[in-house]
Design an enzyme around this catalytic site. Structure first.
Site, mmCIF file in Angstrom:
data_model
loop_
_atom_site.group_PDB
_atom_site.id
_atom_site.type_symbol
_atom_site.label_atom_id
_atom_site.label_comp_id
_atom_site.label_asym_id
_atom_site.label_seq_id
_atom_site.Cartn_x
_atom_site.Cartn_y
_atom_site.Cartn_z
ATOM 1 C CB SER A 225 124.791 14.395 50.529
ATOM 2 O OG SER A 225 125.323 13.487 51.468
ATOM 3 C CG ASP A 226 130.146 18.087 51.120
ATOM 4 O OD1 ASP A 226 131.159 17.343 51.058
ATOM 5 O OD2 ASP A 226 130.354 19.484 50.017
ATOM 6 C CB ALA A 227 130.683 14.359 53.992
#
Length: 997
Positions: A225-227
């Protein structure tokens, strides 16, 4: 390895498995498993972990059009990852690179991170870079690359809440294609979903991860996932009511590693446990994700250190002479010559001494113009032998958010001094020199200090991440007035440099200090705006600090960004001691040739979190090249930037214009070698340079076909076309031959360097459908090759092109198809410089109409639309169509619909709509044929939920027959998922895909 991963998985407790789902997976000491983290940035060098070899920005690597070069850079970067890890365990082997988002719009803040606007070029370069990152061992990987950012992500404005409306053709022909190429090439370990939504559904719960991406390879891809994005699902996006539901949905959709809450894994693990307890997921969902993560770790050799061929990579493999040479080669290959009326290469006319280093040098400076003592100065000739290098990019090397720190660097000014000698280089930065007088008394003064910034120390991390310093004295409103260098980066965004060259910055305590080497940080603390003070009539200015949004005040301790609005701000009178254009004109007049170095700072006006609102060159920089040219017609404009600019006036007026992305550690040397002809430029534009903002549709319009966007569909005349780039040589194209062997085409041609110097040429092969039945690109890149050609030696270029490359996504039947008909393969030096054309004919049965009578019609599969957007049919999968603005009708066109009954009395006697309306009230769906014949209309009442679909029937007065074009108009907020057509009778129930979730 899969068997070993299963064996290890079975030895882990449930809590240990859950813990592995977070980015920072803890060690399992009882099994001898070390800690592991996903995510090491490696876009154009090792980032965030201190000094490393810095290669050109990704868009600059895209400009090389050279997959083999990118493979070598990937190899160098991954070797440095391994070397740095040998001394710092924080360096991770799961690298998040490259970014393959297509550069659909040049205003995107992260334009610097992508390779190109074209999917074929992007896929080719990304596949090469990942091959280098992966390594060539058949079993073990040097690093494990993750592609960013899945999917259709090309805006920073409200990036976590905006939805990219992507019709099926654009999805399959454009956005998927950039990812599919490198995934199928076999060196990709995974992908990272983007923050945005696609067709109303967040990318972190995208069904395309399961239904498309993972079908392109047999490898177990890891999805990271992106942050912060997992939290966005329930927070900013409000797509789910609870974080447990959101986490469960992401896990089921295919997210394996959750990057959230930094190193604190407790939040995510608690959500996973909560989802498990509520029955939203089961243990098998957890095991699937952990198995993928373990398989990747096995491939990285973590559990076989004695067999891992890369395990012995040590410090001797870091910053090697070969890496330095490669950085210079990449920077040279990235330079694009946009215009040249014969001024370049400079050579002896500019006092070139054949590259001999004269000794001495000026080093970085911050003054206005560096004057040369008269023609009798040691080592100096007359003015004609001098080169003036001017502008805000003349004596800097710029880093960006995904750079490492410089181990070494070369600015344009430094490289010119090294080549010509200090006496032959005149310099002016082009900044305005100003003094600020406080209305409350005194002048803004910068205390002298012997301190230097610690940000660039050898052992530090990336200075772009450094916190503001508080150990230096604040700027005051007393003492001697400081002459500040004011750089206007456009849109009123300013930086201010003190006499010692350091930028004014604001630390956590709010005080202004001359403490920063350059703008940087997630929130930039070095940018300001001057605004007319209230009631002053413009005579006095308020200084607003853009990082905090506060206005500068004067206190006894010093200047502080503290006032919430301009009424409480200090009022400054701005005294200009010298205009930047005056210093530039003076420098230009004292030289034989002028190089104006313009461009952007990657942390200002266009970066992650911030899109640009214009492609215009900043006004201050526009004035600089005009002043230089007025003083000296031998003026070259060098644009060093992360994105295109509209520089039409400069193109019309100046004899030479070049562009390069920020070129990394060897930027200055590379530019100088190109300017003086050591290297013939062969960079090619990886995206269209438009003439003005008027050429660009809305930033959030992702339908490149409907909005006529990118070189594929743009109907206007660009300033510089995709693939453009000039050379110091000339090339003759001859004898294009196209042959077909089954499902493959072979195109071959001869190219001869007819000039006097060896030079690279980039041969570009495009395909075009001559009389397409649906909108097709003007031409589309299908192959390319960059090759060095010696003068007078003909060379044969051969390209293999799959026949499918001529085709398109057939929305009527949900598949890729290549229509029979006439096509052309075109070979040239750019998308607008076609030299040779070869025709071919594809035989086959004619395209079939839509079988709507038996199969129905998915609403999202329209041929064209106006005022419509695609939305999520359910939270899990499927698309529907809705008006973009509920007050404006949306119009949909479906061509070649076969209603049956031609020549008989049957036909579509009943039309059934699958529709939903969340809002109270009534919407109307109108149906008609292309000739205006109305088929009827249906009212759609509130269904209680956007995902609750009801069947609404329309009985045409005269049933449509045969093949017709259907027009559908949506009036009011309504979601249309499907249309069914039958001879009459009761409509069938909605398909499961249409239901709510």
């Amino acid at each position: 390895m899969r068997k070993r991963a299963d064996d290890l998985l079975n030895r882990l407790s449930l809590d240990e498995r859950i813990a592995m789902l977070h980015q920072f997976a803890p060690a399992v000491e009882r099994l001898g498993i070390g800690a592991f983290r996903t995510g090491q940035e490696a876009l154009h060098g090792v980032a965030w972990m201190g000094p490393a070899t810095v290669f050109p920005q990704a868009v600059g690597l895209g400009a090389t059009w050279n997959p083999e070069l990118l493979r070598r850079i990937g190899e160098a970067v991954s070797t440095e990852v391994r070397a740095m890890r040998s001394r710092d365990p924080r360096v991770g082997l799961n690298v998040w690179a490259p970014t393959v988002n297509l550069l659909r719009d040049p205003r995107w803040g992260r334009n610097e991170e992508g390779y190109a606007e074209d999917p074929a070029l992007t896929a080719s370069l990304a596949a090469a870079y990942t091959r280098g990152l992966r390594g060539d061992h058949p079993v073990y990987w040097r690093t494990a690359p993750v592609l960013k950012h899945w999917l259709a992500h090309n805006n920073e404005t409200d990036r976590d809440t905006t939805s990219s409306s992507v019709p099926p053709r654009v999805l399959h022909e454009y956005d998927f294609a950039a990812f599919r190429g490198p995934v199928e090439a076999g060196a990709v370990a995974g992908v990272m979903p983007a923050y945005n939504l696609v067709n109303g559904r967040p990318n972190h719960v995208s069904p395309y991860l399961r239904e498309d991406l993972r079908r392109w390879t047999e490898r177990q891809l890891v999805v990271c996932s992106d942050a912060g994005a997992p939290s966005n699902l329930a927070d900013s996006e409000r797509y789910f009511d609870t974080h447990e539901e959101a986490t469960a949905a992401a896990l089921r959709a295919g997210v394996d590693s959750f990057t959230d809450h930094d190193q604190d894994s407790s939040v995510i693990t608690a959500r996973v446990r909560g989802a498990l307890e509520r029955g939203l997921i089961d243990v098998a969902d957890i095991d699937t994700a952990v198995r993928r993560l373990l398989t990747m770790r096995f491939a990285l050799g973590e559990f076989d250190p004695e067999l891992d061929p890369y395990a012995g990579t040590g410090p001797e493999s870091f910053d090697t002479p070969a890496h330095r040479q490669l950085a210079r080669e990449a920077a040279e290959q990235a330079v694009v010559l946009l215009k040249n009326d014969g001024l370049l290469p400079l050579g002896a006319a500019a006092g070139d001494r054949d590259g001999a280093a004269p000794g001495g040098g000026t080093g970085p400076g911050s003054g206005g113009a560096t004057a040369v003592p008269g023609d009798t100065a040691a080592g100096a000739g007359g003015a004609a032998d001098r080169v003036a290098v001017v502008g805000p990019l003349a004596d800097v090397c710029k880093l960006d958010w995904y750079s490492g720190s410089f181990l070494r660097r070369s600015t344009l000014r430094e490289a010119l001094v090294e080549r010509l000698g200090a006496g032959r280089v005149v310099y002016a930065d082009g900044d305005d020199r100003v003094r600020l007088r406080c209305a409350s008394g005194g002048w803004v003064s910068v205390p002298e200090t012997a301190e230097v910034s610690a940000a660039a120390d050898e052992g530090s991390l990336n200075p772009a991440h450094a916190e503001g310093r508080t150990d230096l004295p604040p700027v005051t409103a007393g003492g001697d007035p400081a002459e500040l260098a004011l750089t206007d980066w456009g849109g009123g965004v300013l930086t201010l440099r003190a006499p010692d060259g350091r930028c004014l910055s604001v630390a956590a305590d709010g005080f202004l200090r001359a403490s920063a080497d350059r703008p940087g940080g997630w929130v930039v603390q070095e940018t300001f705006a001057l605004e007319p003070a209230p009631g002053s009539g413009g005579a006095e200015q308020a200084l607003r600090h853009l990082g905090t949004g506060r206005y500068v005040t004067v206190t006894a301790e010093g200047l502080r960004a503290a006032a919430e609005d301009a009424s409480g701000a200090e009022r400054f009178a701005v005294e200009v001691t010298e205009r930047g254009e005056d210093a530039v004109a003076r420098a230009a007049a004292g030289a034989g040739t002028v190089i104006v170095a313009a461009g952007n700072d990657p942390f200002v006006n266009g970066r992650e979190t911030e899109d640009r609102d214009t492609v215009a060159l900043p006004g201050q920089q526009d004035r600089l090249w005009r002043a230089a040219h007025a003083a000296n017609p031998r003026t070259v404009l060098v644009v060093s930037s992360s994105y295109p600019y509209a520089v039409g006036d400069a193109h019309a007026a100046l004899p030479a214009v070049l562009w390069t992305a920020h070129g990394g550690q060897a930027a200055g040397t590379a530019l100088t070698r190109v300017l003086f002809g050591d290297v013939s430029p062969a960079g090619r534009l990886p995206q269209t340079w438009y003439a003005s903002d008027a050429d660009l549709p809305d930033l959030l319009d992702y339908d490149i076909i409907g909005s006529r966007r990118t070189y594929l569909y743009f109907d206007g005349t660009p300033l510089y076309p995709f693939g453009h780039g000039l050379s110091y040589s000339h090339f003759r194209y001859e004898d294009l031959v196209v042959e077909r062997d089954g499902e493959e085409l072979t195109a071959s041609l001869t190219v001869t360097n007819t000039g006097a110097v060896p030079a690279d040429e980039v041969v570009q092969l495009y395909a075009r459908a001559v009389e397409p039945r649906v909108p097709r690109p003007h031409r589309q890149l299908v192959a390319h090759e960059r090759r060095r050609l010696e003068p007078g030696v003909p060379e044969r270029f051969a390209f293999t092109v799959p026949l499918a490359a001529l085709g398109h996504w057939d929305v009527a039947h949900g598949r890729h198809t290549t229509d029979p008909g006439r096509y052309e393969l075109q070979a040239g030096a750019s998308s607008a410089d076609i030299r040779l054309t070869a025709a071919l004919t594809v035989d086959g049965p004619p395209p079939q109409p839509r079988p709507v009578l038996g199969s129905g019609l998915e609403a999202a599969c329209f041929d064209s639309s106006a005022g419509a957007v695609l939305v999520d049919r359910s939270r899990v999968r499927g698309d529907a169509v809705a008006p973009a603005d509920g007050t404006v009708p949306a119009r949909l066109v479906y061509r070649d619909c076969d209603f049956g009954g031609a020549g008989t009395g049957t036909g579509a006697g009943r039309i059934t709509l699958h529709a939903a309306r969340e809002e109270p009230g009534t919407a109307v769906v109108e149906l008609a044929l292309a000739d205006g014949t109305p088929l009827g209309e249906a009212e759609v009442e509130c269904t209680g939920s956007r995902y609750s679909y009801r069947l609404v029937s329309v009985t045409p007065a005269d049933a449509p027959r045969g093949v017709q074009e259907l027009h559908v108009t949506l009036r009011g907020p309504v979601r249309l998922a499907r249309l069914d057509f039958g001879p009459g009778g009761e409509p069938r129930e909605p398909s499961p895909a249409a239901g709510g979730s």
